[in-house]
Scaffold this active site. Structure first.
Site, PDB file in Angstrom:
ATOM      1  N   PHE A  11      -6.772   0.463 -11.813  1.00 53.79           N
ATOM      2  CA  PHE A  11      -8.098   0.700 -12.267  1.00 53.79           C
ATOM      3  C   PHE A  11      -8.196   2.213 -12.255  1.00 53.79           C
ATOM      4  O   PHE A  11      -8.938   2.732 -13.340  1.00 53.79           O
ATOM      5  CB  PHE A  11      -9.022  -0.108 -11.213  1.00 53.79           C
ATOM      6  CG  PHE A  11     -10.448   0.291 -11.035  1.00 53.79           C
ATOM      7  CD1 PHE A  11     -11.062   0.413 -12.110  1.00 53.79           C
ATOM      8  CD2 PHE A  11     -11.091   0.519  -9.863  1.00 53.79           C
ATOM      9  CE1 PHE A  11     -12.558   0.411 -12.078  1.00 53.79           C
ATOM     10  CE2 PHE A  11     -12.493   0.561  -9.493  1.00 53.79           C
ATOM     11  CZ  PHE A  11     -13.140   0.647 -10.607  1.00 53.79           C
ATOM     12  N   LEU A  39       3.801  -1.181 -12.359  1.00 54.22           N
ATOM     13  CA  LEU A  39       3.382  -2.547 -13.092  1.00 54.22           C
ATOM     14  C   LEU A  39       3.565  -3.682 -12.084  1.00 54.22           C
ATOM     15  O   LEU A  39       4.013  -4.598 -12.552  1.00 54.22           O
ATOM     16  CB  LEU A  39       4.044  -2.678 -14.603  1.00 54.22           C
ATOM     17  CG  LEU A  39       3.770  -1.459 -15.542  1.00 54.22           C
ATOM     18  CD1 LEU A  39       4.466  -2.020 -16.773  1.00 54.22           C
ATOM     19  CD2 LEU A  39       2.024  -1.463 -15.856  1.00 54.22           C
ATOM     20  N   THR A 125      -8.978   6.419   1.098  1.00 54.43           N
ATOM     21  CA  THR A 125     -10.199   5.495   1.051  1.00 54.43           C
ATOM     22  C   THR A 125     -10.810   5.853   2.219  1.00 54.43           C
ATOM     23  O   THR A 125     -10.415   6.219   3.261  1.00 54.43           O
ATOM     24  CB  THR A 125      -9.643   4.062   1.061  1.00 54.43           C
ATOM     25  OG1 THR A 125     -10.713   3.210   1.402  1.00 54.43           O
ATOM     26  CG2 THR A 125      -8.732   3.834   1.721  1.00 54.43           C
ATOM     27  N   ASP A 126     -12.332   5.498   2.180  1.00 54.57           N
ATOM     28  CA  ASP A 126     -13.115   5.514   3.440  1.00 54.57           C
ATOM     29  C   ASP A 126     -12.733   4.608   4.483  1.00 54.57           C
ATOM     30  O   ASP A 126     -13.235   4.823   5.700  1.00 54.57           O
ATOM     31  CB  ASP A 126     -14.578   5.627   3.015  1.00 54.57           C
ATOM     32  CG  ASP A 126     -15.092   4.137   2.489  1.00 54.57           C
ATOM     33  OD1 ASP A 126     -13.929   3.307   2.317  1.00 54.57           O
ATOM     34  OD2 ASP A 126     -16.177   3.942   2.120  1.00 54.57           O
ATOM     35  N   GLU A 127     -11.837   3.529   4.183  1.00 58.42           N
ATOM     36  CA  GLU A 127     -11.679   2.578   4.974  1.00 58.42           C
ATOM     37  C   GLU A 127     -10.808   3.135   6.131  1.00 58.42           C
ATOM     38  O   GLU A 127     -10.557   2.383   7.335  1.00 58.42           O
ATOM     39  CB  GLU A 127     -10.984   1.440   4.157  1.00 58.42           C
ATOM     40  CG  GLU A 127     -12.004   0.671   3.292  1.00 58.42           C
ATOM     41  CD  GLU A 127     -11.425  -0.616   2.755  1.00 58.42           C
ATOM     42  OE1 GLU A 127     -11.036  -1.266   3.249  1.00 58.42           O
ATOM     43  OE2 GLU A 127     -11.791  -0.862   1.374  1.00 58.42           O
ATOM     44  N   TYR A 149      -4.106  -2.955   5.018  1.00 60.38           N
ATOM     45  CA  TYR A 149      -4.379  -2.083   3.884  1.00 60.38           C
ATOM     46  C   TYR A 149      -4.884  -0.486   4.409  1.00 60.38           C
ATOM     47  O   TYR A 149      -4.434   0.257   4.110  1.00 60.38           O
ATOM     48  CB  TYR A 149      -5.376  -2.532   3.072  1.00 60.38           C
ATOM     49  CG  TYR A 149      -5.936  -1.437   1.990  1.00 60.38           C
ATOM     50  CD1 TYR A 149      -5.300  -1.052   1.116  1.00 60.38           C
ATOM     51  CD2 TYR A 149      -7.357  -1.244   2.110  1.00 60.38           C
ATOM     52  CE1 TYR A 149      -5.830   0.085   0.222  1.00 60.38           C
ATOM     53  CE2 TYR A 149      -7.874  -0.180   1.277  1.00 60.38           C
ATOM     54  CZ  TYR A 149      -6.919   0.365   0.244  1.00 60.38           C
ATOM     55  OH  TYR A 149      -7.542   1.432  -0.502  1.00 60.38           O
ATOM     56  N   ALA A 151      -4.905   0.569   7.410  1.00 58.35           N
ATOM     57  CA  ALA A 151      -3.745   1.373   8.320  1.00 58.35           C
ATOM     58  C   ALA A 151      -2.883   1.826   7.482  1.00 58.35           C
ATOM     59  O   ALA A 151      -2.430   3.204   7.759  1.00 58.35           O
ATOM     60  CB  ALA A 151      -3.312   0.204   9.358  1.00 58.35           C
ATOM     61  N   LYS A 153      -2.925   2.768   4.430  1.00 57.98           N
ATOM     62  CA  LYS A 153      -3.716   4.154   3.816  1.00 57.98           C
ATOM     63  C   LYS A 153      -3.649   5.165   4.819  1.00 57.98           C
ATOM     64  O   LYS A 153      -3.694   6.597   4.684  1.00 57.98           O
ATOM     65  CB  LYS A 153      -4.919   3.711   3.121  1.00 57.98           C
ATOM     66  CG  LYS A 153      -4.901   2.994   2.095  1.00 57.98           C
ATOM     67  CD  LYS A 153      -4.340   3.573   0.802  1.00 57.98           C
ATOM     68  CE  LYS A 153      -4.862   4.665   0.170  1.00 57.98           C
ATOM     69  NZ  LYS A 153      -4.035   5.152  -1.015  1.00 57.98           N
ATOM     70  N   ASN A 179     -15.214   1.662  -5.164  1.00 62.72           N
ATOM     71  CA  ASN A 179     -15.469   2.018  -6.687  1.00 62.72           C
ATOM     72  C   ASN A 179     -15.899   0.566  -7.440  1.00 62.72           C
ATOM     73  O   ASN A 179     -15.293  -0.610  -7.082  1.00 62.72           O
ATOM     74  CB  ASN A 179     -14.199   2.389  -7.191  1.00 62.72           C
ATOM     75  CG  ASN A 179     -13.880   3.964  -6.808  1.00 62.72           C
ATOM     76  OD1 ASN A 179     -13.419   4.668  -7.692  1.00 62.72           O
ATOM     77  ND2 ASN A 179     -14.174   4.602  -5.812  1.00 62.72           N
ATOM     78  N   PRO A 204     -17.609 -16.945  -3.904  1.00 64.65           N
ATOM     79  CA  PRO A 204     -17.584 -17.265  -2.375  1.00 64.65           C
ATOM     80  C   PRO A 204     -18.186 -15.987  -1.655  1.00 64.65           C
ATOM     81  O   PRO A 204     -17.462 -14.908  -1.722  1.00 64.65           O
ATOM     82  CB  PRO A 204     -16.140 -17.472  -2.137  1.00 64.65           C
ATOM     83  CG  PRO A 204     -15.274 -16.775  -3.297  1.00 64.65           C
ATOM     84  CD  PRO A 204     -16.247 -16.769  -4.482  1.00 64.65           C
TER      85      PRO A 204
HETATM   86  P1  NAD Z   1      -5.271  -0.836  -8.191  1.00 66.81           P
HETATM   87  O1  NAD Z   1      -4.615  -1.804  -7.217  1.00 66.81           O
HETATM   88  O2  NAD Z   1      -6.085  -1.254  -9.256  1.00 66.81           O
HETATM   89  O3  NAD Z   1      -3.850   0.146  -8.960  1.00 66.81           O
HETATM   90  C1  NAD Z   1      -2.963   0.463  -8.240  1.00 66.81           C
HETATM   91  C2  NAD Z   1      -1.911   0.868  -9.292  1.00 66.81           C
HETATM   92  O4  NAD Z   1      -0.591   1.087  -8.529  1.00 66.81           O
HETATM   93  C3  NAD Z   1      -1.342  -0.377 -10.274  1.00 66.81           C
HETATM   94  O5  NAD Z   1      -1.275   0.189 -11.485  1.00 66.81           O
HETATM   95  C4  NAD Z   1       0.293  -0.590  -9.417  1.00 66.81           C
HETATM   96  O6  NAD Z   1       0.926  -1.220 -10.468  1.00 66.81           O
HETATM   97  C5  NAD Z   1       0.510   0.694  -8.897  1.00 66.81           C
HETATM   98  N1  NAD Z   1       1.508   0.701  -8.057  1.00 66.81           N
HETATM   99  C6  NAD Z   1       1.630  -0.298  -6.964  1.00 66.81           C
HETATM  100  N2  NAD Z   1       2.795   0.015  -6.218  1.00 66.81           N
HETATM  101  C7  NAD Z   1       3.227   0.847  -6.968  1.00 66.81           C
HETATM  102  C8  NAD Z   1       4.521   1.428  -6.527  1.00 66.81           C
HETATM  103  N3  NAD Z   1       5.453   1.256  -5.316  1.00 66.81           N
HETATM  104  N4  NAD Z   1       5.169   2.372  -7.510  1.00 66.81           N
HETATM  105  C9  NAD Z   1       4.332   2.756  -8.479  1.00 66.81           C
HETATM  106  N5  NAD Z   1       3.144   2.204  -8.704  1.00 66.81           N
HETATM  107  C10 NAD Z   1       2.717   1.327  -7.951  1.00 66.81           C
HETATM  108  O7  NAD Z   1      -5.958   0.209  -7.273  1.00 66.81           O
HETATM  109  P2  NAD Z   1      -7.139   1.022  -7.550  1.00 66.81           P
HETATM  110  O8  NAD Z   1      -8.416   0.449  -7.088  1.00 66.81           O
HETATM  111  O9  NAD Z   1      -6.947   1.977  -8.937  1.00 66.81           O
HETATM  112  O10 NAD Z   1      -6.798   2.254  -6.392  1.00 66.81           O
HETATM  113  C11 NAD Z   1      -6.108   3.451  -6.747  1.00 66.81           C
HETATM  114  C12 NAD Z   1      -6.081   4.374  -5.274  1.00 66.81           C
HETATM  115  O11 NAD Z   1      -7.506   4.623  -5.061  1.00 66.81           O
HETATM  116  C13 NAD Z   1      -5.456   3.516  -4.255  1.00 66.81           C
HETATM  117  O12 NAD Z   1      -4.867   4.649  -3.770  1.00 66.81           O
HETATM  118  C14 NAD Z   1      -6.497   3.048  -3.431  1.00 66.81           C
HETATM  119  O13 NAD Z   1      -6.385   3.171  -2.092  1.00 66.81           O
HETATM  120  C15 NAD Z   1      -7.616   4.452  -3.755  1.00 66.81           C
HETATM  121  N6  NAD Z   1      -9.092   3.718  -3.594  1.00 66.81           N
HETATM  122  C16 NAD Z   1      -9.576   2.655  -4.111  1.00 66.81           C
HETATM  123  C17 NAD Z   1     -10.921   2.193  -4.095  1.00 66.81           C
HETATM  124  C18 NAD Z   1     -11.594   1.265  -4.612  1.00 66.81           C
HETATM  125  O14 NAD Z   1     -12.563   0.907  -4.646  1.00 66.81           O
HETATM  126  N7  NAD Z   1     -10.914   0.550  -5.591  1.00 66.81           N
HETATM  127  C19 NAD Z   1     -11.848   3.116  -3.311  1.00 66.81           C
HETATM  128  C20 NAD Z   1     -11.068   4.421  -2.569  1.00 66.81           C
HETATM  129  C21 NAD Z   1      -9.958   4.617  -2.751  1.00 66.81           C
END
Ligand code: NAD
Length: 335
Positions: A11, A39, A125-127, A149, A151, A153, A179, A204
């Site tokens: 994402f 992927l 992440t803020d988590e 999750y 922990a 991060k 996000n 849900p």
């Molecule tokens: P997502 O789950 O949409 O995407 C994660 C991507 O990482 C995927 O494309 C997956 O294929 C790839 N991936 C997973 N394991 C892998 C590995 N071992 N090697 C290579 N690629 C791998 O996640 P997102 O929502 O886009 O989040 C991206 C980052 O931002 C994360 O680090 C997350 O902790 C952080 N984050 C997310 C949010 C949110 O609201 N989504 C908020 C704050 C921080």
């Protein structure tokens, strides 16, 4: 200039890369981008342009040191988004989260160090701060994560800090709130509820729906990550927030309205284990130091996001049916 972006079939990383390739970051219009993504179920190659002379896509694992040592030389910077990111999945199978978010981060940073990469941003992440009843976390607050999750991060953040302290790696950490926006996997709260409500299906809602999250449009998050990449100081952490605090119940009501759905479609689901009640970020540091300010007003961004899912039904099919092990119906995953 050549940048490697991990996890950019997901994402947020895909939004960052699409924006860079579209010329959205002034001065980076000619930057070449290598995407490294395993992927997993969460990654989708179609989130990125099929053919762009500035883009190289490599399917691979951030835990694969030989691959990284082969790939990284010649890259000036790394932006590290790759992670297992869904709280509900982490409650059911934590091991994969530790492998990717902790060991993967360490392996990537080791390869950066050995390859002489000169700048790294670790996206967190803020988590990691846990739950806060009143006020907001600044970067000095203790790490009190409550799910596997968060922990994993938090552990990744500490590993990242150690690579700055021990080896002098020029690295900064971002910690962003929740996000939302287009291209998010349908397992997460907003797309999950949106796609179900658009199909006339029930949604849900965990517990009483009173859990508070701070929402930020993915475009604002990516701009913050880029500001940190270009201007952040080594060894520093930058919180990124949006100031849009909503309970899950309020988000559900907004989505009911935007989808034109009946309130009868909301059903109560048993609460998530150790469900954090409230997250709130103090992002004064990035605002004052790097001039960051979010640009996308929440209600406009949410309406555009719902419209994107309404039009892009092909995306839901690509994501397939939700199968979160151990959960009868994928919950209102807020990760
Ligand atoms: P997502 O789950 O949409 O995407 C994660 C991507 O990482 C995927 O494309 C997956 O294929 C790839 N991936 C997973 N394991 C892998 C590995 N071992 N090697 C290579 N690629 C791998 O996640 P997102 O929502 O886009 O989040 C991206 C980052 O931002 C994360 O680090 C997350 O902790 C952080 N984050 C997310 C949010 C949110 O609201 N989504 C908020 C704050 C921080």
């Amino acid at each position: 200039m050549k940048i490697l972006v991990t996890g950019a079939a997901g994402f947020i990383g895909s939004h960052y890369v699409r924006t860079m390739l579209d010329g959205g970051y002034p001065g980076y219009e000619h930057t070449s981008v290598t995407v490294l993504d395993l992927l997993t179920y969460a990654g989708n190659r179609d989130n990125l342009p099929g053919h762009d002379p500035r883009l190289t896509f490599v399917q691979g694992d951030i835990c694969d040191l030989p691959l990284l040592l082969d790939l990284l030389p010649g890259h000036d910077a790394v932006v590290h988004f790759a992670a297992e990111s869904h709280v509900d999945r982490s409650l059911d199978s934590a091991a994969e989260f530790m492998r990717t978010n902790v060991t993967g981060t360490q392996t990537l940073l080791e390869a950066c160090r050995l390859s002489g990469v000169s700048r790294v941003v670790h996206v967190s992440t803020d988590e990691v701060y846990g739950s806060i009843e009143t006020g907001a976390w600044d970067e000095d607050c203790p790490l009190l994560p409550n799910s596997p999750y968060s922990a994993s991060k938090a552990a990744g953040d500490l590993v990242a800090r150690s690579y700055w302290r021990s080896y002098g790696l020029d690295l900064s950490i971002t910690r962003c709130s929740n996000n939302y926006g287009p291209y998010q996997h349908v397992e997460k709260l907003i797309p999950h509820f949106t796609t179900r409500l658009l199909r006339g299906e029930t949604v849900p809602l965990y517990g009483d729906g009173g859990n508070v999250r701070e929402w930020l449009h993915v475009d604002d998050h990516c701009r913050a990550v880029h500001l940190v990449l270009t201007g952040g100081r080594a060894g520093e952490i930058y919180n990124v927030g949006g100031g849009n605090d909503y309970t899950n119940r309020q988000i559900t009501d907004l989505l009911l309205e935007l989808c034109g759905a009946s309130p009868d479609l909301v059903r109560r689901a048993p609460d998530r284990k150790a469900h954090d009640l409230r997250y709130a970020i103090d992002d004064t540091k990035i605002r004052e130091e790097l001039g960051y300010a979010p640009r996308v007003p929440f209600e406009r961004g949410l309406a555009e996001t719902v419209e994107w899912y309404r039009l892009r039904t092909d995306r839901w099919a690509a994501a397939g049916e939700l199968t979160v092990p151990g959960l009868a119906l994928a919950g209102s995953g807020v990760a």
